[in-house]
Structures are given as C-alpha cells and as structure tokens.
Design a protein around this motif. Structure first.
Motif, short mmCIF file in Angstrom:
data_model
loop_
_atom_site.label_atom_id
_atom_site.label_comp_id
_atom_site.label_asym_id
_atom_site.label_seq_id
_atom_site.Cartn_x
_atom_site.Cartn_y
_atom_site.Cartn_z
N GLY A 28 0.78 -1.22 0.00
CA GLY A 28 0.00 0.00 0.00
C GLY A 28 0.82 1.27 0.00
N GLY A 29 1.94 1.28 -0.69
CA GLY A 29 2.79 2.46 -0.75
C GLY A 29 3.72 2.62 0.44
N GLU A 30 3.66 1.71 1.40
CA GLU A 30 4.56 1.75 2.55
C GLU A 30 5.54 0.59 2.47
N GLU A 31 6.76 0.86 2.84
CA GLU A 31 7.75 -0.21 2.93
C GLU A 31 7.77 -0.71 4.36
N ILE A 32 7.63 -2.02 4.55
CA ILE A 32 7.67 -2.60 5.89
C ILE A 32 8.74 -3.67 5.96
N VAL A 33 9.33 -3.80 7.15
CA VAL A 33 10.33 -4.82 7.41
C VAL A 33 9.86 -5.61 8.64
N PRO A 34 9.52 -6.90 8.47
CA PRO A 34 9.09 -7.69 9.62
C PRO A 34 10.24 -7.93 10.60
N VAL A 35 9.90 -7.91 11.89
CA VAL A 35 10.89 -8.12 12.95
C VAL A 35 10.41 -9.25 13.84
N ALA A 36 11.31 -10.16 14.20
CA ALA A 36 10.94 -11.31 15.02
C ALA A 36 12.02 -11.60 16.06
N LEU A 37 11.61 -12.24 17.13
CA LEU A 37 12.53 -12.75 18.14
C LEU A 37 12.84 -14.19 17.75
N VAL A 38 14.11 -14.49 17.52
CA VAL A 38 14.52 -15.81 17.07
C VAL A 38 15.43 -16.42 18.12
N SER A 39 15.12 -17.64 18.53
CA SER A 39 15.96 -18.33 19.51
C SER A 39 16.08 -19.80 19.11
N PHE A 40 17.24 -20.33 19.28
CA PHE A 40 17.45 -21.73 18.96
C PHE A 40 18.58 -22.28 19.81
N GLY A 41 18.64 -23.57 19.89
CA GLY A 41 19.71 -24.23 20.64
C GLY A 41 19.76 -25.70 20.30
N PHE A 42 20.87 -26.30 20.61
CA PHE A 42 21.00 -27.73 20.39
C PHE A 42 22.03 -28.29 21.36
N GLY A 43 22.01 -29.57 21.51
CA GLY A 43 22.93 -30.22 22.42
C GLY A 43 23.12 -31.67 22.03
N GLY A 44 24.04 -32.28 22.67
CA GLY A 44 24.31 -33.67 22.38
C GLY A 44 24.94 -34.34 23.58
N GLY A 45 25.02 -35.63 23.50
CA GLY A 45 25.60 -36.37 24.61
C GLY A 45 26.08 -37.73 24.16
N THR A 46 26.83 -38.34 25.02
CA THR A 46 27.33 -39.68 24.73
C THR A 46 27.53 -40.44 26.03
N GLU A 47 27.43 -41.72 25.95
CA GLU A 47 27.68 -42.57 27.11
C GLU A 47 28.79 -43.52 26.70
N SER A 48 29.96 -43.35 27.28
CA SER A 48 31.15 -44.05 26.80
C SER A 48 31.12 -45.55 27.05
N GLU A 49 30.53 -46.02 28.12
CA GLU A 49 30.57 -47.45 28.42
C GLU A 49 29.75 -48.26 27.42
N GLN A 50 28.63 -47.74 26.99
CA GLN A 50 27.78 -48.49 26.07
C GLN A 50 27.90 -47.99 24.63
N GLY A 51 28.63 -46.93 24.43
CA GLY A 51 28.81 -46.40 23.10
C GLY A 51 27.60 -45.66 22.56
N ALA A 52 26.67 -45.29 23.42
CA ALA A 52 25.46 -44.59 22.97
C ALA A 52 25.75 -43.11 22.78
N SER A 53 25.05 -42.50 21.85
CA SER A 53 25.16 -41.06 21.66
C SER A 53 23.82 -40.53 21.19
N GLY A 54 23.65 -39.23 21.30
CA GLY A 54 22.39 -38.64 20.88
C GLY A 54 22.50 -37.13 20.84
N GLY A 55 21.51 -36.54 20.31
CA GLY A 55 21.51 -35.09 20.22
C GLY A 55 20.16 -34.60 19.75
N GLY A 56 20.00 -33.31 19.84
CA GLY A 56 18.75 -32.73 19.40
C GLY A 56 18.84 -31.22 19.41
N GLY A 57 17.82 -30.62 18.93
CA GLY A 57 17.81 -29.17 18.90
C GLY A 57 16.41 -28.66 18.64
#
Length: 107
Positions: A28-57
């Motif tokens: 409509g004749g106006e220039e707009i720029v959308p603004v958002a709050l963005v957050s993210f994270g991830f992690g991982g782990g391992t268990e050495s005795e059984q050889g298990a590992s995993g992760g997510g985010g």
C-alpha cells in the motif's frame, strides 16, 4: 558423529539477524520490514561405556512487529499480542520478587 555435527552446523548457519529481520516488503505504498525474536539451541551427549550417543535441537520464532517507512521516517509498530505474551514471564518474576521483598520487610 562428525557427519551429525556437520549437518547441525549447516542447518544453523543461516540463523541470526537474517532471521530476525525479514526482507523489506512494499504494501500500500509503505515499505515494511518484519521483525521477530529468534531463539534456537542444540545439544548432544554420549555414554562411553555403552557407546550410545544422541543429540537434538529446537527453536522458536515470535513475530514482534514491523518497521514502517512512511514519508522517509522509519517507525516501529509492535505486534500487541506477541508483546503481551513476551511480557508475561517478566511480570510473573517481578511479582514474585516484590512479594518476597515485602515478606522480608515485614520481619
């Protein structure tokens, strides 16, 4: 495991300011720029005795509002609902802190 870390790094490369501010749009004749709050994270782990590992985010995006350019002046127009939702935790913590301060002051 190295392939998993590489794919995680590739998926998070484009996160940041580019996600917080959207591309300028002309409505409509106006220039707009959308603004958002963005957050993210991830992690991982391992268990050495059984050889298990995993992760997510995960992450989330909250639309905060838009910058409008009218007659060469940029103004911010907030998304009222998102602003109120973001303020709920702050108000809760402030209320709890005031309550504890009053309890201590009474003693």
């Amino acid at each position: 495991m190295a392939d998993t870390l590489a794919s995680l790094a590739d998926s998070f490369k484009n996160m940041g300011v580019a996600r917080a501010y959207g591309p300028p749009l002309n409505l409509g004749g106006e220039e707009i720029v959308p603004v958002a709050l963005v957050s993210f994270g991830f992690g991982g782990g391992t268990e050495s005795e059984q050889g298990a590992s995993g992760g997510g985010g995960g992450g989330f995006v909250v639309p905060l509002g838009v910058y409008r350019t009218v007659n060469g002046h940029a103004t911010f127009r907030p998304n009222t609902i998102a602003t109120l939702v973001c303020l709920v935790p702050l108000v809760s913590v402030a209320g709890a802190a005031i309550r504890k301060a009053l309890r201590v002051a009474r003693k």
